[in-house]
Design a protein around this motif. Structure first.
Motif, PDB file in Angstrom:
ATOM      1  N   ASP A  68       0.818  -1.216   0.000  1.00  0.00           N
ATOM      2  CA  ASP A  68       0.000   0.000   0.000  1.00  0.00           C
ATOM      3  C   ASP A  68       0.849   1.262   0.000  1.00  0.00           C
ATOM      4  O   ASP A  68       0.362   2.339  -0.326  1.00  0.00           O
ATOM      5  N   VAL A  69       2.110   1.126   0.362  1.00  0.00           N
ATOM      6  CA  VAL A  69       2.992   2.285   0.369  1.00  0.00           C
ATOM      7  C   VAL A  69       3.151   2.854  -1.046  1.00  0.00           C
ATOM      8  O   VAL A  69       3.324   4.065  -1.217  1.00  0.00           O
ATOM      9  N   LEU A  70       3.049   2.016  -2.059  1.00  0.00           N
ATOM     10  CA  LEU A  70       3.164   2.492  -3.444  1.00  0.00           C
ATOM     11  C   LEU A  70       1.993   3.403  -3.802  1.00  0.00           C
ATOM     12  O   LEU A  70       2.186   4.462  -4.401  1.00  0.00           O
ATOM     13  N   GLU A  71       0.788   2.985  -3.442  1.00  0.00           N
ATOM     14  CA  GLU A  71      -0.391   3.819  -3.696  1.00  0.00           C
ATOM     15  C   GLU A  71      -0.343   5.100  -2.875  1.00  0.00           C
ATOM     16  O   GLU A  71      -0.719   6.167  -3.355  1.00  0.00           O
ATOM     17  N   ALA A  72       0.121   5.008  -1.640  1.00  0.00           N
ATOM     18  CA  ALA A  72       0.239   6.188  -0.791  1.00  0.00           C
ATOM     19  C   ALA A  72       1.232   7.185  -1.392  1.00  0.00           C
ATOM     20  O   ALA A  72       0.995   8.396  -1.377  1.00  0.00           O
ATOM     21  N   THR A  73       2.321   6.673  -1.938  1.00  0.00           N
ATOM     22  CA  THR A  73       3.318   7.541  -2.563  1.00  0.00           C
ATOM     23  C   THR A  73       2.730   8.226  -3.792  1.00  0.00           C
ATOM     24  O   THR A  73       2.934   9.426  -3.999  1.00  0.00           O
ATOM     25  N   GLU A  74       1.979   7.475  -4.580  1.00  0.00           N
ATOM     26  CA  GLU A  74       1.337   8.056  -5.760  1.00  0.00           C
ATOM     27  C   GLU A  74       0.339   9.141  -5.366  1.00  0.00           C
ATOM     28  O   GLU A  74       0.292  10.212  -5.987  1.00  0.00           O
ATOM     29  N   ARG A  75      -0.450   8.891  -4.318  1.00  0.00           N
ATOM     30  CA  ARG A  75      -1.406   9.905  -3.842  1.00  0.00           C
ATOM     31  C   ARG A  75      -0.678  11.159  -3.384  1.00  0.00           C
ATOM     32  O   ARG A  75      -1.113  12.279  -3.658  1.00  0.00           O
ATOM     33  N   ALA A  76       0.439  10.986  -2.687  1.00  0.00           N
ATOM     34  CA  ALA A  76       1.205  12.131  -2.198  1.00  0.00           C
ATOM     35  C   ALA A  76       1.763  12.952  -3.354  1.00  0.00           C
ATOM     36  O   ALA A  76       1.686  14.181  -3.351  1.00  0.00           O
ATOM     37  N   GLU A  77       2.316  12.282  -4.355  1.00  0.00           N
ATOM     38  CA  GLU A  77       2.857  12.990  -5.522  1.00  0.00           C
ATOM     39  C   GLU A  77       1.754  13.766  -6.240  1.00  0.00           C
ATOM     40  O   GLU A  77       1.950  14.920  -6.626  1.00  0.00           O
ATOM     41  N   GLU A  78       0.594  13.132  -6.412  1.00  0.00           N
ATOM     42  CA  GLU A  78      -0.519  13.804  -7.096  1.00  0.00           C
ATOM     43  C   GLU A  78      -1.014  15.002  -6.282  1.00  0.00           C
ATOM     44  O   GLU A  78      -1.357  16.039  -6.850  1.00  0.00           O
ATOM     45  N   ALA A  80       0.774  16.842  -4.213  1.00  0.00           N
ATOM     46  CA  ALA A  80       1.790  17.894  -4.334  1.00  0.00           C
ATOM     47  C   ALA A  80       1.665  18.600  -5.681  1.00  0.00           C
ATOM     48  O   ALA A  80       1.682  19.835  -5.754  1.00  0.00           O
ATOM     49  N   LYS A  81       1.523  17.812  -6.747  1.00  0.00           N
ATOM     50  CA  LYS A  81       1.373  18.400  -8.089  1.00  0.00           C
ATOM     51  C   LYS A  81       0.119  19.272  -8.163  1.00  0.00           C
ATOM     52  O   LYS A  81       0.138  20.348  -8.751  1.00  0.00           O
ATOM     53  N   ALA A  82      -0.972  18.803  -7.577  1.00  0.00           N
ATOM     54  CA  ALA A  82      -2.226  19.561  -7.598  1.00  0.00           C
ATOM     55  C   ALA A  82      -2.069  20.884  -6.846  1.00  0.00           C
ATOM     56  O   ALA A  82      -2.540  21.927  -7.315  1.00  0.00           O
ATOM     57  N   TRP A  83      -1.422  20.859  -5.693  1.00  0.00           N
ATOM     58  CA  TRP A  83      -1.223  22.077  -4.910  1.00  0.00           C
ATOM     59  C   TRP A  83      -0.419  23.086  -5.717  1.00  0.00           C
ATOM     60  O   TRP A  83      -0.775  24.269  -5.773  1.00  0.00           O
ATOM     61  N   LEU A  84       0.637  22.633  -6.350  1.00  0.00           N
ATOM     62  CA  LEU A  84       1.477  23.521  -7.155  1.00  0.00           C
ATOM     63  C   LEU A  84       0.708  24.048  -8.370  1.00  0.00           C
ATOM     64  O   LEU A  84       0.779  25.237  -8.696  1.00  0.00           O
ATOM     65  N   ALA A  85      -0.046  23.175  -9.035  1.00  0.00           N
ATOM     66  CA  ALA A  85      -0.795  23.566 -10.228  1.00  0.00           C
ATOM     67  C   ALA A  85      -1.889  24.583  -9.903  1.00  0.00           C
ATOM     68  O   ALA A  85      -2.105  25.536 -10.654  1.00  0.00           O
ATOM     69  N   GLU A  86      -2.590  24.385  -8.766  1.00  0.00           N
ATOM     70  CA  GLU A  86      -3.647  25.319  -8.356  1.00  0.00           C
ATOM     71  C   GLU A  86      -3.126  26.741  -8.240  1.00  0.00           C
ATOM     72  O   GLU A  86      -3.849  27.698  -8.481  1.00  0.00           O
ATOM     73  N   ARG A  87      -1.886  26.876  -7.863  1.00  0.00           N
ATOM     74  CA  ARG A  87      -1.284  28.189  -7.654  1.00  0.00           C
ATOM     75  C   ARG A  87      -0.440  28.652  -8.835  1.00  0.00           C
ATOM     76  O   ARG A  87       0.117  29.733  -8.820  1.00  0.00           O
ATOM     77  N   TYR A  89       2.410  27.405  -9.786  1.00  0.00           N
ATOM     78  CA  TYR A  89       3.843  27.339  -9.508  1.00  0.00           C
ATOM     79  C   TYR A  89       4.486  26.247 -10.358  1.00  0.00           C
ATOM     80  O   TYR A  89       4.146  25.070 -10.231  1.00  0.00           O
ATOM     81  N   GLY A  90       5.414  26.657 -11.210  1.00  0.00           N
ATOM     82  CA  GLY A  90       6.144  25.676 -11.993  1.00  0.00           C
ATOM     83  C   GLY A  90       7.114  24.917 -11.099  1.00  0.00           C
ATOM     84  O   GLY A  90       7.563  25.426 -10.073  1.00  0.00           O
ATOM     85  N   HIS A  91       7.418  23.687 -11.497  1.00  0.00           N
ATOM     86  CA  HIS A  91       8.342  22.878 -10.709  1.00  0.00           C
ATOM     87  C   HIS A  91       9.076  21.909 -11.612  1.00  0.00           C
ATOM     88  O   HIS A  91       8.673  21.683 -12.762  1.00  0.00           O
ATOM     89  N   LYS A  92      10.144  21.347 -11.098  1.00  0.00           N
ATOM     90  CA  LYS A  92      10.886  20.307 -11.815  1.00  0.00           C
ATOM     91  C   LYS A  92      11.568  19.409 -10.799  1.00  0.00           C
ATOM     92  O   LYS A  92      11.572  19.701  -9.597  1.00  0.00           O
ATOM     93  N   ASN A  93      12.119  18.315 -11.296  1.00  0.00           N
ATOM     94  CA  ASN A  93      12.871  17.355 -10.476  1.00  0.00           C
ATOM     95  C   ASN A  93      12.067  16.801  -9.307  1.00  0.00           C
ATOM     96  O   ASN A  93      12.596  16.613  -8.204  1.00  0.00           O
ATOM     97  N   LEU A  94      10.791  16.495  -9.529  1.00  0.00           N
ATOM     98  CA  LEU A  94       9.946  15.934  -8.474  1.00  0.00           C
ATOM     99  C   LEU A  94      10.359  14.487  -8.207  1.00  0.00           C
ATOM    100  O   LEU A  94      10.498  13.692  -9.131  1.00  0.00           O
ATOM    101  N   ARG A  95      10.590  14.180  -6.943  1.00  0.00           N
ATOM    102  CA  ARG A  95      10.956  12.821  -6.549  1.00  0.00           C
ATOM    103  C   ARG A  95      10.368  12.542  -5.163  1.00  0.00           C
ATOM    104  O   ARG A  95      10.138  13.453  -4.389  1.00  0.00           O
ATOM    105  N   SER A  96      10.156  11.272  -4.881  1.00  0.00           N
ATOM    106  CA  SER A  96       9.494  10.886  -3.637  1.00  0.00           C
ATOM    107  C   SER A  96      10.286   9.830  -2.890  1.00  0.00           C
ATOM    108  O   SER A  96      11.012   9.036  -3.485  1.00  0.00           O
ATOM    109  N   ASN A  97      10.072   9.826  -1.590  1.00  0.00           N
ATOM    110  CA  ASN A  97      10.659   8.823  -0.720  1.00  0.00           C
ATOM    111  C   ASN A  97       9.591   8.450   0.309  1.00  0.00           C
ATOM    112  O   ASN A  97       8.942   9.337   0.860  1.00  0.00           O
TER     113      ASN A  97
END
Length: 119
Positions: A68-78, A80-87, A89-97
């Motif tokens: 389930d950690v894989l799905e949780a990581t995917e939810r977290a990335e999405e 983060a992307k949504a928060w940045l997109a709403e505002r 804010y451009g971004h690059k080099n997105l990575r997760s742990n």
């Protein structure tokens, strides 16, 4: 079956911010200070634009299975992307742990407390 707790860190770099966006982030910097960083279900953003353009989101999630950690990581990335997109804010080099706290080694106090249970 027990619930597993996951801590997910999503890191990246702000990219292509205009003057207004940069000013907005600098104005809101005190609420996003690394000293206030916490793992939360909705995610906590921290950055220090004065030092560098990097940012970190910290998310807290859970699941029943180790996978389930894989799905949780995917939810977290999405999220983060949504928060940045709403505002805008451009971004690059997105990575997760991600870390499954049920797999984390016990600290000294936790080992001592666990040992006391069996005495």
């Amino acid at each position: 079956m027990s619930t597993r707790t996951f801590r997910i860190t999503v890191r990246g770099v702000f990219h292509g911010l205009d003057t207004d966006q940069r000013a907005e982030l600098l104005e809101r910097a005190p609420e996003h200070d690394v000293l206030r960083a916490a793992f939360t279900p909705e995610g906590h953003l921290s950055y220090d634009l004065g030092a560098r353009s990097a940012f970190t989101f910290r998310f807290l999630d859970s699941g029943e299975e180790e996978e389930d950690v894989l799905e949780a990581t995917e939810r977290a990335e999405e999220a983060a992307k949504a928060w940045l997109a709403e505002r805008g804010y451009g971004h690059k080099n997105l990575r997760s742990n991600a870390e499954d706290l049920s797999q984390a080694p016990l600290g000294k106090r936790q080992r001592r407390a666990a040992a006391q249970k069996y005495v």
